[in-house]
Motif scaffolding. Sequence first.
Motif, PDB file in Angstrom:
ATOM      1  N   ARG A   9       0.826  -1.198   0.000  1.00 48.88           N
ATOM      2  CA  ARG A   9       0.000   0.000   0.000  1.00 48.88           C
ATOM      3  C   ARG A   9       0.865   1.255   0.000  1.00 48.88           C
ATOM      4  N   ALA A  10       1.939   1.211   0.789  1.00 47.51           N
ATOM      5  CA  ALA A  10       2.838   2.363   0.864  1.00 47.51           C
ATOM      6  C   ALA A  10       3.470   2.666  -0.485  1.00 47.51           C
ATOM      7  N   LEU A  11       3.758   1.632  -1.257  1.00 50.04           N
ATOM      8  CA  LEU A  11       4.419   1.831  -2.538  1.00 50.04           C
ATOM      9  C   LEU A  11       3.430   2.043  -3.685  1.00 50.04           C
ATOM     10  N   GLY A  12       2.154   1.952  -3.382  1.00 49.67           N
ATOM     11  CA  GLY A  12       1.143   2.085  -4.430  1.00 49.67           C
ATOM     12  C   GLY A  12       0.798   3.526  -4.727  1.00 49.67           C
ATOM     13  N   ASP A  13       1.812   4.387  -4.797  1.00 50.21           N
ATOM     14  CA  ASP A  13       1.596   5.803  -5.079  1.00 50.21           C
ATOM     15  C   ASP A  13       2.816   6.317  -5.842  1.00 50.21           C
ATOM     16  N   PRO A  14       2.632   7.014  -6.939  1.00 50.30           N
ATOM     17  CA  PRO A  14       3.769   7.476  -7.743  1.00 50.30           C
ATOM     18  C   PRO A  14       4.736   8.368  -6.974  1.00 50.30           C
ATOM     19  N   THR A  15       4.192   9.275  -6.158  1.00 47.63           N
ATOM     20  CA  THR A  15       5.071  10.174  -5.403  1.00 47.63           C
ATOM     21  C   THR A  15       5.949   9.406  -4.445  1.00 47.63           C
ATOM     22  N   ARG A  16       5.400   8.386  -3.798  1.00 48.04           N
ATOM     23  CA  ARG A  16       6.205   7.632  -2.827  1.00 48.04           C
ATOM     24  C   ARG A  16       7.267   6.791  -3.533  1.00 48.04           C
ATOM     25  N   LEU A  17       6.974   6.326  -4.739  1.00 48.83           N
ATOM     26  CA  LEU A  17       8.006   5.630  -5.511  1.00 48.83           C
ATOM     27  C   LEU A  17       9.121   6.599  -5.917  1.00 48.83           C
ATOM     28  N   ARG A  18       8.744   7.824  -6.224  1.00 51.03           N
ATOM     29  CA  ARG A  18       9.756   8.831  -6.552  1.00 51.03           C
ATOM     30  C   ARG A  18      10.618   9.152  -5.328  1.00 51.03           C
ATOM     31  N   ILE A  19       9.995   9.246  -4.162  1.00 53.67           N
ATOM     32  CA  ILE A  19      10.751   9.485  -2.930  1.00 53.67           C
ATOM     33  C   ILE A  19      11.715   8.338  -2.680  1.00 53.67           C
ATOM     34  N   LEU A  20      11.233   7.119  -2.885  1.00 53.86           N
ATOM     35  CA  LEU A  20      12.085   5.941  -2.703  1.00 53.86           C
ATOM     36  C   LEU A  20      13.310   6.019  -3.621  1.00 53.86           C
ATOM     37  N   ALA A  82      13.273  -6.090  -6.596  1.00 60.91           N
ATOM     38  CA  ALA A  82      12.000  -6.305  -7.286  1.00 60.91           C
ATOM     39  C   ALA A  82      11.606  -5.079  -8.101  1.00 60.91           C
ATOM     40  N   ILE A  83      11.791  -3.891  -7.524  1.00 59.72           N
ATOM     41  CA  ILE A  83      11.445  -2.656  -8.237  1.00 59.72           C
ATOM     42  C   ILE A  83      12.325  -2.497  -9.477  1.00 59.72           C
ATOM     43  N   ASP A  84      13.605  -2.814  -9.335  1.00 66.72           N
ATOM     44  CA  ASP A  84      14.520  -2.694 -10.470  1.00 66.72           C
ATOM     45  C   ASP A  84      14.177  -3.684 -11.584  1.00 66.72           C
ATOM     46  N   ALA A  85      13.543  -4.787 -11.222  1.00 65.27           N
ATOM     47  CA  ALA A  85      13.213  -5.809 -12.211  1.00 65.27           C
ATOM     48  C   ALA A  85      11.988  -5.441 -13.038  1.00 65.27           C
ATOM     49  N   TRP A  86      11.210  -4.469 -12.548  1.00 55.30           N
ATOM     50  CA  TRP A  86       9.997  -4.066 -13.250  1.00 55.30           C
ATOM     51  C   TRP A  86      10.180  -2.698 -13.894  1.00 55.30           C
ATOM     52  N   PRO A  87       9.752  -2.509 -15.123  1.00 57.47           N
ATOM     53  CA  PRO A  87       9.841  -1.181 -15.749  1.00 57.47           C
ATOM     54  C   PRO A  87       8.898  -0.205 -15.056  1.00 57.47           C
TER      55      PRO A  87
END
Length: 319
Positions: A9-20, A82-87
């Motif tokens: 849920r925490a990662l299900g937001d574009p802004t939070r992925l950008r922060i990551l 996992a994130i790096d493995a997905w476009p």
Amino acid sequence: MANALDLFRALGDPTRLRILALLRSMELAVGELAQVLGQSQPRVSRHVKILCDAGVAERRKEGSWVFVALAEGARIDALIDAIDAWPLGTLARNVEADAALLAAVRADRAAAAAQWFQDHAGEWDAIRSLHVPEAEVEAMMARLFGNGSLGRLVDIGTGTGRMLERFGPLAESSIGIDRSSEMLRLARAKLSERGLAAAELRQADFLALPVEDGAADTAILHHVLHFAQAPEAVIAEAARVLRANGRLMIVDFAPHAREELRTRDAHARLGFSDEQVIGWFDEAGLMPTRTETLEGGELTVKIWLARKAAGPVLEVEAA
């Protein structure tokens, strides 16, 4: 520890992925994240809270600033893999733009610090006297170094050259490095006056030392680390130039709340805890051997000494 549902849920937001993505490059203040993302600080703070509650990030308050870092551990490593493995699809453009903006933010901060040094070079020695007398600090440094030769000495962020003046005679050769040409001009004049003109002075950044890998026996960071945007990177660069069993000594402040040092004197960090420094030593392949605390005056001075790992683990010196 958050469960898998909280994490996704925490990662299900574009802004939070950008922060990551931004936190993978360095620890950042919430205000800096807001500047890069182009969002209000309260909104970014809410995103940061969600990431921290999910165990993805960690917050650390320092004076009026809140710094955010990527959490550590096997679960986070697996998450990044996992994130790096997905476009990232269309989000990839945002991530690339954020990286460019972050570089600009870091450049602005570095320029501000450089300008401050240029404007205050003549006052540098006086600014270093907000704590116990410098003579006491230097006497403790000398005791920790012992009676042997310092070999090839590298003074990182040499300023007006005081460390070269004090410890250069104990070394076979010495080099002082500073990014400020004005500081180096003052250091050159002072060392020449003291009959120490043989000390080499070079203009360079403490993240790109003009020293070969494993070429130094001793490195000093004397009241320099609190100016660093990424202290762990400065320590790693110092470790790079040390030979096996070479020593790094850091002299800086314990955590404090003197906010004016950040706003007036360009301090990026308001001191460091033992836990922080020892953690950075470990990441850089350094083994802590001594930690000393010098109280008195307005600020508490800390001295951390470490050796570069080589072969069998060295015995830790008694405090």
